[in-house]
Write an enzyme that holds these catalytic residues in place. Sequence first.
Site, PDB file in Angstrom:
ATOM      1  N   ASP A  42      -5.688  12.995 -25.450  1.00 30.03           N
ATOM      2  CA  ASP A  42      -5.990  11.664 -25.245  1.00 30.03           C
ATOM      3  C   ASP A  42      -4.892  10.804 -26.250  1.00 30.03           C
ATOM      4  OD1 ASP A  42      -6.419   9.021 -24.699  1.00 30.03           O
ATOM      5  OD2 ASP A  42      -8.566   9.297 -24.474  1.00 30.03           O
TER       6      ASP A  42
ATOM      7  N   ARG B 258      -0.814  -3.198 -18.666  1.00 25.11           N
ATOM      8  CA  ARG B 258      -2.330  -2.534 -18.530  1.00 25.11           C
ATOM      9  C   ARG B 258      -2.131  -1.468 -17.739  1.00 25.11           C
ATOM     10  NH1 ARG B 258      -6.628  -3.298 -21.511  1.00 25.11           N
ATOM     11  NH2 ARG B 258      -5.344  -4.793 -22.691  1.00 25.11           N
TER      12      ARG B 258
ATOM     13  N   LYS C  69      -0.616  -0.026 -25.311  1.00 25.00           N
ATOM     14  CA  LYS C  69      -1.038  -0.217 -26.668  1.00 25.00           C
ATOM     15  C   LYS C  69       0.336  -0.419 -27.419  1.00 25.00           C
ATOM     16  CE  LYS C  69      -5.579   1.748 -26.452  1.00 25.00           C
ATOM     17  NZ  LYS C  69      -6.089   2.386 -25.094  1.00 25.00           N
TER      18      LYS C  69
ATOM     19  N   THR D 120      -2.573   5.358 -22.507  1.00 23.09           N
ATOM     20  CA  THR D 120      -2.684   3.865 -21.792  1.00 23.09           C
ATOM     21  C   THR D 120      -1.358   3.673 -21.928  1.00 23.09           C
ATOM     22  OG1 THR D 120      -3.332   3.244 -23.674  1.00 23.09           O
ATOM     23  CG2 THR D 120      -4.854   3.206 -21.839  1.00 23.09           C
TER      24      THR D 120
ATOM     25  N   GLU E 227      -0.430   4.798  -0.670  1.00 21.82           N
ATOM     26  CA  GLU E 227      -1.334   6.019  -1.128  1.00 21.82           C
ATOM     27  C   GLU E 227      -0.563   7.273  -0.822  1.00 21.82           C
ATOM     28  OE1 GLU E 227      -4.857   5.962   1.188  1.00 21.82           O
ATOM     29  OE2 GLU E 227      -5.659   4.227   0.288  1.00 21.82           O
TER      30      GLU E 227
ATOM     31  N   TYR F 220       0.703  -1.208   0.286  1.00 23.41           N
ATOM     32  CA  TYR F 220      -0.135   0.136   0.008  1.00 23.41           C
ATOM     33  C   TYR F 220       0.961   1.098  -0.109  1.00 23.41           C
ATOM     34  CZ  TYR F 220      -4.913  -0.431   0.014  1.00 23.41           C
ATOM     35  OH  TYR F 220      -6.249  -0.371  -0.483  1.00 23.41           O
TER      36      TYR F 220
HETATM   37  N1  DSN Z   1     -10.681   0.179 -25.849  1.00 23.88           N
HETATM   38  C1  DSN Z   1      -9.758   0.815 -26.415  1.00 23.88           C
HETATM   39  C2  DSN Z   1      -9.518   0.559 -27.594  1.00 23.88           C
HETATM   40  O1  DSN Z   1      -9.710  -0.339 -28.253  1.00 23.88           O
HETATM   41  O2  DSN Z   1      -9.370   1.353 -28.814  1.00 23.88           O
HETATM   42  C3  DSN Z   1      -9.473   2.394 -26.122  1.00 23.88           C
HETATM   43  O3  DSN Z   1      -9.919   2.550 -24.827  1.00 23.88           O
END
Ligand code: DSN
Length: 423
Positions: free
Chosen positions: A210, A245, A239, A236, A66, A64
Amino acid sequence: MSAMTTAPFWGPDFFELEQEDPEIAGILLSELERARSGLQLIASENFTSPAVLAALGSTLSNKYAEGYPGRRYYGGCAEVDKAEIIGIERATALFGAEHANLQPHSGASANLAAYGAFVAPGETVLAMSLPHGGHLTHGSRVNFSGRWFDIASYGVTKDTELIDYDQVRDQALAHRPKMIIAGATAYPRLIDFAAFRTIADEVGAILMVDAAHFIGLVAGKAIPSPVPYADVVCFTTHKVLRGPRGGMILCKAEHAKAIDKAVFPMMQGGPLMHAVAAKAVALKEAATPGYQRYAANVIANAQALAAGLAAEGMRPVSGGTDTHLALLDLQSLGVTGTEAEQRCDAAAITLNKNAIPYDPQPPMVASGIRVGTPSVTTQGMEPADMKEVASLIGRAVTQPSSAAAVAAEVSTLVARHPAYERP
Ligand code: DSN
């Protein structure tokens, strides 16, 4: 990029799992088998390195923490502090950013924090509409963004299928948003961040980018960066960036306090320190020349795949791609996106149905598919392979009875470029 070696991929920890919980251990192995025996073309997925997986499967999950390094609400944080500090330093260096926050649990959490930092409920946000390639968190009525905020949207023009910057400006002048969001989940082209900055300045709005889909291409210096233009960049890490993730935020120093407070304690409690450490590992990997070659190859492969699919009768939306993904309009084949997704699935090809701009079909049917090349490029595939992949997709989509034959050819192709090579 060369194929990854993975031995010893599972190690003694997996032996423990097999002994204690063979049911879940079996699912882990079956999923690994599914992933490496088929073609993975979901634009938002990738194959993380064994080093990233090792950090994810570590005892940092137990801690933990925080708060932030040096300012925690728990004792015993000296070691996790070091991991987070290293991650922050790597992120700011890699992206030339003034501040980084590695704690968001996901891209949606990162976006939620940006809303929390800059917009109050009821205030206006301008973002790309979901049917034109935006994201749920950009104002969909079923998401917090559309329920708590007043959303104005922009899209692409019908003729070029490119972002309509005149419409962005008109909407900004008409609605005077507190925040403008640039970024999409199904937009194959580069985004003009300088144009967004100019519009945001004209109406005194915060510019949030984003960058979830393309931040890995920015890290690999394959496309221009939004960092110099944006107040805040959310993304994110799993990708093209090929990390665990999770989510991350970069911002100008003047917004650092607001962003940190919005992530914790406004939106989240304890950070996932194993994920923070895994993000640090991915950032180190992304700073290498090998990763830069990878990012360039991702785009070359996407362009080759889009051209190959065009030859199969699928129309690339906007005429092609500058990034890791392509959106294909299947209307002239008389096949819906859902049918194509299912037919490809039967042939061991994983991709997703996707709405195209001005789609006459509802989203659960859709007239298009979206394909991306992060995973196949990690496997070491090249543009020549993409020609073969396009032909396999073409056969799977137009000749459903050939699914088994296509799956056999997929199996031969992926055996030449193994993901998570068997030890
Ligand atoms: N769900 C993702 C995508 O496949 O583009 C975006 O968050």
